[in-house]
Design an enzyme around this catalytic site. Sequence first.
Site, PDB file in Angstrom:
ATOM      1  N   SER A   1       0.837  -1.214   0.000  1.00 19.62           N
ATOM      2  CA  SER A   1       0.000   0.000   0.000  1.00 19.62           C
ATOM      3  C   SER A   1       0.869   1.262   0.000  1.00 19.62           C
ATOM      4  CB  SER A   1      -0.984  -0.009   1.176  1.00 19.62           C
ATOM      5  OG  SER A   1      -0.317   0.091   2.407  1.00 19.62           O
TER       6      SER A   1
ATOM      7  N   LEU B   1      11.061  -7.065   3.731  1.00 23.29           N
ATOM      8  CA  LEU B   1      11.337  -7.749   5.006  1.00 23.29           C
ATOM      9  C   LEU B   1      12.748  -8.312   5.157  1.00 23.29           C
ATOM     10  CD1 LEU B   1       7.960  -9.606   5.650  1.00 23.29           C
ATOM     11  CD2 LEU B   1       8.749  -7.401   6.498  1.00 23.29           C
TER      12      LEU B   1
ATOM     13  N   LEU C   1      16.955  -8.414   5.214  1.00 22.21           N
ATOM     14  CA  LEU C   1      18.111  -7.553   5.457  1.00 22.21           C
ATOM     15  C   LEU C   1      18.947  -7.514   4.178  1.00 22.21           C
ATOM     16  CD1 LEU C   1      19.476  -6.059   7.860  1.00 22.21           C
ATOM     17  CD2 LEU C   1      20.861  -8.119   8.187  1.00 22.21           C
TER      18      LEU C   1
ATOM     19  N   ASN D   1      14.167   3.384   4.332  1.00 24.61           N
ATOM     20  CA  ASN D   1      13.163   2.418   4.772  1.00 24.61           C
ATOM     21  C   ASN D   1      12.081   3.166   5.545  1.00 24.61           C
ATOM     22  OD1 ASN D   1      12.057  -0.219   5.471  1.00 24.61           O
ATOM     23  ND2 ASN D   1      12.923   0.073   7.517  1.00 24.61           N
TER      24      ASN D   1
ATOM     25  N   HIS E   1       9.470   2.509   8.705  1.00 25.87           N
ATOM     26  CA  HIS E   1       9.218   1.570   9.806  1.00 25.87           C
ATOM     27  C   HIS E   1       8.045   2.087  10.638  1.00 25.87           C
ATOM     28  CE1 HIS E   1      10.284  -1.604  12.613  1.00 25.87           C
ATOM     29  NE2 HIS E   1       9.961  -0.743  13.556  1.00 25.87           N
TER      30      HIS E   1
ATOM     31  N   ASP F   1      16.866  -1.613  10.857  1.00 29.15           N
ATOM     32  CA  ASP F   1      16.245  -0.428  11.485  1.00 29.15           C
ATOM     33  C   ASP F   1      17.219   0.467  12.250  1.00 29.15           C
ATOM     34  OD1 ASP F   1      13.783  -1.430  10.566  1.00 29.15           O
ATOM     35  OD2 ASP F   1      13.519  -2.631  12.375  1.00 29.15           O
TER      36      ASP F   1
ATOM     37  N   GLU G   1       1.856   6.699   7.454  1.00 26.33           N
ATOM     38  CA  GLU G   1       2.846   6.290   6.449  1.00 26.33           C
ATOM     39  C   GLU G   1       2.442   6.800   5.068  1.00 26.33           C
ATOM     40  OE1 GLU G   1       4.257   2.234   6.611  1.00 26.33           O
ATOM     41  OE2 GLU G   1       3.360   1.955   8.566  1.00 26.33           O
TER      42      GLU G   1
END
Length: 203
Positions: free
Chosen positions: A19, A90, A92, A107, A109, A150, A179
Amino acid sequence: MGTSSNKKNIVIFASGSGSNAQRLLEQFEHHPHIQVVALFSNNPEAFALQRAQKFGVPTAVFDRPMLREGKVLELLLPYKPDLIVLAGFLWLLPASFVQAFPDKIINIHPSLLPKFGGKGMHGQHVHQAVIDAKEAETGITIHYVNEHYDEGAPIYQERCPVEPNDTCETLSARVLTLEHRHLPRVVEELLLSEKNSSKTPAA
Ligand code: GRF
């Protein structure tokens, strides 16, 4: 594939629904200076792939060996990305990948990092942990990506309250709204400030 123009190029990495990817695709569909040139996914079932295809944006799917062995980098370079946006991605990224794009990978979060970040902290796990910790507020963090989950430098944070009777669903919906509101704007600002600074004549 639209990489030959003077526009700034975004490549989105997404693992699921997408989304946030959708918001980026909408925002930059007819933008004069910025375009989404590809969407990459580690998940062949990701709905994000269909969203990109609806906008005529090319997609690529990869697995762990491809990422480890540099094949994803090879697939990506022809798109000349100015910014790689991890929007619900998702995995790394390996250090070699991160180092190939200094300050060009960001990113989003769904918490106020450094709280509720790190391995395994994604989706509903984040919101459940926020509720369990009886936090009064939560929010979003948009940050640069480094080799650790993160932990890259923050770019932007926005807060919202945690209500006493929030469930994972109500809280994640509130955070997702944040977001959607802020990611396209922050991406645009990052790319346009870069555009302006690269246009500054040398002294
Ligand atoms: C978002 O909450 C984002 O912050 C996190 O994963 C979720 C992705 O949602 N990294 P969507 O796939 O963009 O709908």
